[in-house]
Design a protein around this motif. Sequence first.
Motif, PDB file in Angstrom:
ATOM      1  N   ALA A   1       0.806  -1.364  -0.186  1.00 45.98           N
ATOM      2  CA  ALA A   1       0.008   0.107  -0.024  1.00 45.98           C
ATOM      3  C   ALA A   1       0.715   1.263  -0.024  1.00 45.98           C
ATOM      4  CB  ALA A   1      -0.888   0.120   1.156  1.00 45.98           C
ATOM      5  N   ILE A   2       2.326   1.140   0.350  1.00 47.62           N
ATOM      6  CA  ILE A   2       3.219   2.553   0.397  1.00 47.62           C
ATOM      7  C   ILE A   2       2.845   3.159  -0.848  1.00 47.62           C
ATOM      8  CG2 ILE A   2       5.271   3.318   0.997  1.00 47.62           C
ATOM      9  CD1 ILE A   2       5.803   1.013   2.741  1.00 47.62           C
TER      10      ILE A   2
ATOM     11  N   ALA B   1      -4.964   9.313   3.561  1.00 49.70           N
ATOM     12  CA  ALA B   1      -3.870   8.450   2.899  1.00 49.70           C
ATOM     13  C   ALA B   1      -2.579   8.825   3.676  1.00 49.70           C
ATOM     14  CB  ALA B   1      -3.434   8.888   1.552  1.00 49.70           C
ATOM     15  N   MET B   2      -2.273  10.101   4.269  1.00 56.36           N
ATOM     16  CA  MET B   2      -1.306  10.278   5.034  1.00 56.36           C
ATOM     17  C   MET B   2      -1.126   9.390   6.023  1.00 56.36           C
ATOM     18  SD  MET B   2      -0.599  14.246   4.889  1.00 56.36           S
ATOM     19  CE  MET B   2      -0.272  15.253   3.278  1.00 56.36           C
ATOM     20  N   ALA B   3      -2.410   9.433   6.833  1.00 58.58           N
ATOM     21  CA  ALA B   3      -2.460   8.574   7.962  1.00 58.58           C
ATOM     22  C   ALA B   3      -2.061   7.142   7.884  1.00 58.58           C
ATOM     23  CB  ALA B   3      -3.938   8.754   8.476  1.00 58.58           C
ATOM     24  N   GLY B   4      -2.722   6.493   6.615  1.00 57.19           N
ATOM     25  CA  GLY B   4      -2.456   5.258   6.100  1.00 57.19           C
ATOM     26  C   GLY B   4      -1.015   4.727   6.168  1.00 57.19           C
ATOM     27  N   LEU B   5      -0.250   5.673   5.702  1.00 56.25           N
ATOM     28  CA  LEU B   5       1.224   5.567   5.582  1.00 56.25           C
ATOM     29  C   LEU B   5       1.821   5.587   6.991  1.00 56.25           C
ATOM     30  CD1 LEU B   5       2.261   8.073   2.724  1.00 56.25           C
ATOM     31  CD2 LEU B   5       2.589   5.442   2.676  1.00 56.25           C
ATOM     32  N   SER B   6       1.348   6.555   7.813  1.00 51.40           N
ATOM     33  CA  SER B   6       1.574   6.364   9.272  1.00 51.40           C
ATOM     34  C   SER B   6       1.539   5.174  10.184  1.00 51.40           C
ATOM     35  CB  SER B   6       1.325   7.832   9.953  1.00 51.40           C
ATOM     36  OG  SER B   6       1.719   7.545  11.483  1.00 51.40           O
ATOM     37  N   GLU B   7       0.352   4.557   9.697  1.00 52.20           N
ATOM     38  CA  GLU B   7      -0.049   3.261  10.208  1.00 52.20           C
ATOM     39  C   GLU B   7       0.666   2.392   9.758  1.00 52.20           C
ATOM     40  OE1 GLU B   7      -2.358   2.036  12.446  1.00 52.20           O
ATOM     41  OE2 GLU B   7      -2.613   4.254  13.076  1.00 52.20           O
ATOM     42  N   ILE B   8       1.221   2.303   8.425  1.00 49.46           N
ATOM     43  CA  ILE B   8       1.917   1.181   8.149  1.00 49.46           C
ATOM     44  C   ILE B   8       3.423   1.328   8.834  1.00 49.46           C
ATOM     45  CG2 ILE B   8       3.334   0.460   5.958  1.00 49.46           C
ATOM     46  CD1 ILE B   8       1.109   1.401   4.069  1.00 49.46           C
ATOM     47  N   ALA B   9       3.842   2.346   9.002  1.00 46.90           N
ATOM     48  CA  ALA B   9       5.221   2.419   9.573  1.00 46.90           C
ATOM     49  C   ALA B   9       5.164   2.140  11.068  1.00 46.90           C
ATOM     50  CB  ALA B   9       5.662   4.092   9.631  1.00 46.90           C
ATOM     51  N   LYS B  10       3.790   2.320  11.589  1.00 46.45           N
ATOM     52  CA  LYS B  10       3.684   1.883  13.206  1.00 46.45           C
ATOM     53  C   LYS B  10       3.470   0.397  13.264  1.00 46.45           C
ATOM     54  CE  LYS B  10       0.666   5.189  14.121  1.00 46.45           C
ATOM     55  NZ  LYS B  10      -0.474   6.047  14.739  1.00 46.45           N
TER      56      LYS B  10
ATOM     57  N   HIS C   1       4.532  -1.897  11.129  1.00 45.28           N
ATOM     58  CA  HIS C   1       5.577  -2.727  10.457  1.00 45.28           C
ATOM     59  C   HIS C   1       7.036  -1.821  10.476  1.00 45.28           C
ATOM     60  CE1 HIS C   1       2.492  -5.223   8.732  1.00 45.28           C
ATOM     61  NE2 HIS C   1       1.939  -4.146   8.475  1.00 45.28           N
ATOM     62  N   PRO C   2       7.583  -1.733  11.657  1.00 45.34           N
ATOM     63  CA  PRO C   2       8.788  -0.674  11.748  1.00 45.34           C
ATOM     64  C   PRO C   2       9.655  -1.036  10.639  1.00 45.34           C
ATOM     65  CG  PRO C   2       7.854  -1.730  13.900  1.00 45.34           C
ATOM     66  CD  PRO C   2       7.107  -2.506  12.826  1.00 45.34           C
ATOM     67  N   THR C   3       9.775  -1.953  10.198  1.00 43.89           N
ATOM     68  CA  THR C   3      10.839  -2.150   9.161  1.00 43.89           C
ATOM     69  C   THR C   3      10.554  -1.481   7.688  1.00 43.89           C
ATOM     70  OG1 THR C   3       9.832  -4.415   8.311  1.00 43.89           O
ATOM     71  CG2 THR C   3      11.529  -4.630   9.958  1.00 43.89           C
ATOM     72  N   LEU C   4       9.157  -1.051   7.569  1.00 39.60           N
ATOM     73  CA  LEU C   4       8.885  -0.111   6.475  1.00 39.60           C
ATOM     74  C   LEU C   4       8.748   1.296   6.757  1.00 39.60           C
ATOM     75  CD1 LEU C   4       5.869  -2.322   5.182  1.00 39.60           C
ATOM     76  CD2 LEU C   4       8.083  -2.238   4.244  1.00 39.60           C
ATOM     77  N   ARG C   5       9.341   1.666   7.865  1.00 41.46           N
ATOM     78  CA  ARG C   5       9.332   3.081   8.474  1.00 41.46           C
ATOM     79  C   ARG C   5      10.109   3.982   7.437  1.00 41.46           C
ATOM     80  NH1 ARG C   5      12.378   6.270  11.131  1.00 41.46           N
ATOM     81  NH2 ARG C   5      11.625   8.074  12.556  1.00 41.46           N
ATOM     82  N   SER C   6      11.285   3.564   6.959  1.00 44.87           N
ATOM     83  CA  SER C   6      12.201   4.303   6.048  1.00 44.87           C
ATOM     84  C   SER C   6      11.585   4.444   4.934  1.00 44.87           C
ATOM     85  CB  SER C   6      13.562   3.707   5.749  1.00 44.87           C
ATOM     86  OG  SER C   6      13.265   2.400   5.404  1.00 44.87           O
ATOM     87  N   LYS C   7      10.886   3.765   4.168  1.00 46.72           N
ATOM     88  CA  LYS C   7      10.086   3.887   2.875  1.00 46.72           C
ATOM     89  C   LYS C   7       8.976   4.872   3.128  1.00 46.72           C
ATOM     90  CE  LYS C   7       9.127   0.392   0.454  1.00 46.72           C
ATOM     91  NZ  LYS C   7       8.726  -0.855  -0.193  1.00 46.72           N
ATOM     92  N   VAL C   8       8.142   4.935   4.167  1.00 49.83           N
ATOM     93  CA  VAL C   8       7.244   5.806   4.573  1.00 49.83           C
ATOM     94  C   VAL C   8       7.818   7.181   4.759  1.00 49.83           C
ATOM     95  CG1 VAL C   8       5.510   6.542   6.421  1.00 49.83           C
ATOM     96  CG2 VAL C   8       5.614   4.241   5.878  1.00 49.83           C
ATOM     97  N   ILE C   9       8.850   7.260   5.444  1.00 51.80           N
ATOM     98  CA  ILE C   9       9.486   8.629   5.653  1.00 51.80           C
ATOM     99  C   ILE C   9      10.132   9.207   4.343  1.00 51.80           C
ATOM    100  CG2 ILE C   9      11.502   9.584   6.556  1.00 51.80           C
ATOM    101  CD1 ILE C   9       9.817   9.345   8.569  1.00 51.80           C
ATOM    102  N   GLU C  10      10.553   8.398   3.415  1.00 55.74           N
ATOM    103  CA  GLU C  10      10.851   8.808   2.076  1.00 55.74           C
ATOM    104  C   GLU C  10       9.737   9.527   1.457  1.00 55.74           C
ATOM    105  OE1 GLU C  10      13.180  10.165  -0.832  1.00 55.74           O
ATOM    106  OE2 GLU C  10      13.761   9.428   1.160  1.00 55.74           O
ATOM    107  N   HIS C  11       8.538   8.895   1.531  1.00 55.65           N
ATOM    108  CA  HIS C  11       7.404   9.442   0.840  1.00 55.65           C
ATOM    109  C   HIS C  11       7.107  10.761   1.454  1.00 55.65           C
ATOM    110  CE1 HIS C  11       6.264   6.668  -2.496  1.00 55.65           C
ATOM    111  NE2 HIS C  11       6.612   5.701  -1.765  1.00 55.65           N
ATOM    112  N   TYR C  12       6.995  10.953   2.841  1.00 51.62           N
ATOM    113  CA  TYR C  12       7.037  12.123   3.672  1.00 51.62           C
ATOM    114  C   TYR C  12       7.984  13.283   3.151  1.00 51.62           C
ATOM    115  CZ  TYR C  12       3.502  10.143   6.942  1.00 51.62           C
ATOM    116  OH  TYR C  12       2.330   9.494   7.451  1.00 51.62           O
ATOM    117  N   ARG C  13       8.945  13.006   2.937  1.00 50.01           N
ATOM    118  CA  ARG C  13      10.228  13.728   2.342  1.00 50.01           C
ATOM    119  C   ARG C  13       9.744  14.256   0.951  1.00 50.01           C
ATOM    120  NH1 ARG C  13      15.460  13.794   3.877  1.00 50.01           N
ATOM    121  NH2 ARG C  13      15.158  11.405   4.404  1.00 50.01           N
ATOM    122  N   LEU C  14       9.528  13.532   0.054  1.00 51.62           N
ATOM    123  CA  LEU C  14       8.892  13.729  -1.217  1.00 51.62           C
ATOM    124  C   LEU C  14       7.841  14.787  -1.318  1.00 51.62           C
ATOM    125  CD1 LEU C  14       9.504  10.341  -3.354  1.00 51.62           C
ATOM    126  CD2 LEU C  14      10.738  12.605  -3.411  1.00 51.62           C
TER     127      LEU C  14
END
Length: 468
Positions: free
Chosen positions: A107-108, A128-137, A139-152
């Motif tokens: 879903a990322i 959608a932003m909240a969905g990304l945050s939930e994925i990071a919470k 699935h901690p191993t996916l946090r860096s991918k979520v952070i990158e989308h927030y950065r973009l």
Amino acid sequence: MSTAKTDILFTLGEAQQGTRDWPDYLQYGFEASDESALIELIGDKSLHGAAGDSLEVWVPLHAWRTLGQLRSERAIMPLIELFEKLVEDDWALHELPTVMGMIGNAAIEPLGHYIKQQDRDEFARATAMAGLSEIAKQHPTLRSKVIEHYRLYIQQADNATPIINGLLVSYLLDIDGKELIDDVRDLFTRQCVDITCAGDIEDVEMALGLRLERSTPKIMPAQNFDLDKHELGDFDPNDLNLSGLDTAPLPRPDGDDIIEWLDYYLDHHSSETSIFDVSELDGFFAAIACAPQMILPSMWLPALWGGEEHSPDWDSFEEADAFNQYVMSFYNIVMADMNDDSYEALYMQGVVNERTYTLVDDWCAGFLRGINLWGPISPADTVMLEVALEPIRQFSTERGLGELAELNDDEVEQRQQAIEPAVRKLFLHFFERRTQDNQSAIRTTPKSGRNDPCPCGSGKKYKKCCLH
């Protein structure tokens, strides 16, 4: 398309909100082969439009929960399509991000793409932003991918969308995204972040553990604007007769009218940092009444002056005591009216060419001042707050007033009429949370079905308005 398994969802009825302790839907035998039938249910308009007291109206919710537990990648795009369709549905606002978190990695990319689509509804993008945050919470191993989308997102953020930018910052705080602090600082430098979402940059830095205390006074929301920016449009401001806003000092009242006395004291002791009149004070107290937790007078009394250091130098103890008694009485009236569902906003009145206009600017400015006293709230609650503040900001920010200048009088009046239903919805959203802290508060409005007309008077269905 109904199956023997999905028929079970038609029997489950009302769900519990405010908890992630969902039933185990897989106990009913749901598996990947049922995904198509479940996807059809989440988008079924007849189910979303079912009677509020029916079992059917809850079926889409049970279906999307089941798809989450199945980690259904096939459901990602159908679920995303619901963001805009259900943008005013409190249940969807809270639960769809959780479902995205359960689905995880697949879903990322779709969510990251969605949040950058500026033609989408702001609050759908926030979901959608909240969905990304939930994925990071989840699935901690996916946090860096979520952070990158927030950065973009931050790097491409539109300066004209401060609310959605502020919401992004709040979701970043939710996953402790301190590695993006330089990007966030740049966002604040561009002055395109609404500070009622997550505070100003110093608040953000403290939340991330990057500073221990503020080095500058906390910013209060904008309180007043030039009259020539007012929403009444094509008339000479000098022709406007504002009730209660004479330039001469108000005379000392003869009787015991609370409003007259408060206006008198505010008129004589106000400053650039303080509340100016009773209309603004009424909005201030309305925001305090809506807060998730009780805000004590020891906090709000200095805040109405703009801080302890701006409190008046009273002529006598008796004068200070009289003001405190009047202001506490008025506070109690607003609190009681909000709890009794009898609250009516105390707007100003103006007369132009023998036509009476409603002036809501001061009330709205007071409401934003009161919101500034709220403590931290969850990102999902932040989105709910921002939805409620949308009509209020129209009359209390330069951007909003600029938009109103393009409207005719009837269109402006329609925008004004949206304020009280939005406030009522906000009050009810946090009602149960407040009553857990203060058992003296009693609900006086009857319980409504999910699809019944909302008791707040918005004209919308209860499930899309004040249901909680």
